[in-house]
Design a protein around this motif. Structure first.
Motif, PDB file in Angstrom:
ATOM      1  N   ALA A  52       0.829  -1.226  -0.331  1.00 55.18           N
ATOM      2  CA  ALA A  52       0.157   0.011  -0.350  1.00 55.18           C
ATOM      3  C   ALA A  52       0.853   1.047  -0.135  1.00 55.18           C
ATOM      4  CB  ALA A  52      -1.272  -0.054   0.833  1.00 55.18           C
ATOM      5  N   GLN A  53       1.694   1.206   1.340  1.00 52.96           N
ATOM      6  CA  GLN A  53       3.184   2.326   1.079  1.00 52.96           C
ATOM      7  C   GLN A  53       3.217   2.165  -0.553  1.00 52.96           C
ATOM      8  OE1 GLN A  53       6.802   2.027   3.097  1.00 52.96           O
ATOM      9  NE2 GLN A  53       6.503   4.138   3.261  1.00 52.96           N
ATOM     10  N   LEU A  58       4.347   5.334  -5.622  1.00 50.39           N
ATOM     11  CA  LEU A  58       4.391   5.302  -6.935  1.00 50.39           C
ATOM     12  C   LEU A  58       2.894   7.005  -7.728  1.00 50.39           C
ATOM     13  CD1 LEU A  58       5.963   3.738  -9.325  1.00 50.39           C
ATOM     14  CD2 LEU A  58       3.954   2.042  -9.147  1.00 50.39           C
ATOM     15  N   MET A  59       2.180   6.767  -7.411  1.00 48.62           N
ATOM     16  CA  MET A  59       1.191   7.384  -7.343  1.00 48.62           C
ATOM     17  C   MET A  59       1.675   8.460  -7.768  1.00 48.62           C
ATOM     18  SD  MET A  59      -2.976   5.784  -6.920  1.00 48.62           S
ATOM     19  CE  MET A  59      -2.936   6.169  -5.300  1.00 48.62           C
ATOM     20  N   LEU A  64       3.226  13.711 -10.227  1.00 48.74           N
ATOM     21  CA  LEU A  64       4.698  15.067 -10.581  1.00 48.74           C
ATOM     22  C   LEU A  64       4.777  14.496 -11.946  1.00 48.74           C
ATOM     23  CD1 LEU A  64       6.842  16.242  -7.896  1.00 48.74           C
ATOM     24  CD2 LEU A  64       7.899  15.684 -10.208  1.00 48.74           C
ATOM     25  N   ILE A  65       5.509  13.495 -11.941  1.00 46.89           N
ATOM     26  CA  ILE A  65       6.117  13.918 -13.605  1.00 46.89           C
ATOM     27  C   ILE A  65       4.988  13.738 -14.484  1.00 46.89           C
ATOM     28  CG2 ILE A  65       7.040  12.217 -15.078  1.00 46.89           C
ATOM     29  CD1 ILE A  65       8.026  10.716 -13.227  1.00 46.89           C
ATOM     30  N   SER A  77       6.010   2.066 -16.720  1.00 48.91           N
ATOM     31  CA  SER A  77       6.815   0.897 -16.003  1.00 48.91           C
ATOM     32  C   SER A  77       6.762   1.352 -15.003  1.00 48.91           C
ATOM     33  CB  SER A  77       7.049  -0.113 -17.346  1.00 48.91           C
ATOM     34  OG  SER A  77       8.198   0.312 -17.323  1.00 48.91           O
ATOM     35  N   SER A  78       6.489  -0.335 -14.247  1.00 47.84           N
ATOM     36  CA  SER A  78       7.162  -0.305 -12.675  1.00 47.84           C
ATOM     37  C   SER A  78       7.237  -1.909 -12.757  1.00 47.84           C
ATOM     38  CB  SER A  78       5.479   0.181 -12.213  1.00 47.84           C
ATOM     39  OG  SER A  78       4.813  -0.680 -11.823  1.00 47.84           O
TER      40      SER A  78
END
Length: 81
Positions: A52-53, A58-59, A64-65, A77-78
């Motif tokens: 969850a963290q 990531l969100m 921001l990007i 991608s992640s």
């Protein structure tokens, strides 16, 4: 960075983005397309205690990007380890 007319302009956009991401306690590096004036690639890495963290971080990074002035996100991608 479709509006970049030089590598110097591109690097200014990337430097600003990397500085703002760095304040989020993530590691950031320009990881490709170094000699292309209107495209860039960055890699962001971070550690999280639980899924969850990681999702939350990531969100925040994606937001921001996506809102970066002078840049357009073409692909993302992640990976999780």
């Amino acid at each position: 960075m479709p509006g970049s007319r030089s590598l110097k302009e591109k690097r200014a956009v990337l430097r600003s983005l990397k500085d703002r991401l760095g304040r989020m306690n993530v590691s950031v590096a320009e990881s490709g397309l170094h000699d292309v004036r209107n495209r860039g690639r960055i890699t962001v890495a971070f550690l999280a205690a639980h899924a969850a963290q990681a999702d939350s971080i990531l969100m925040s990074v994606d937001r921001l990007i996506a809102g970066a002035r002078g840049a357009v996100v073409v692909d993302s991608s992640s990976e999780r380890f």
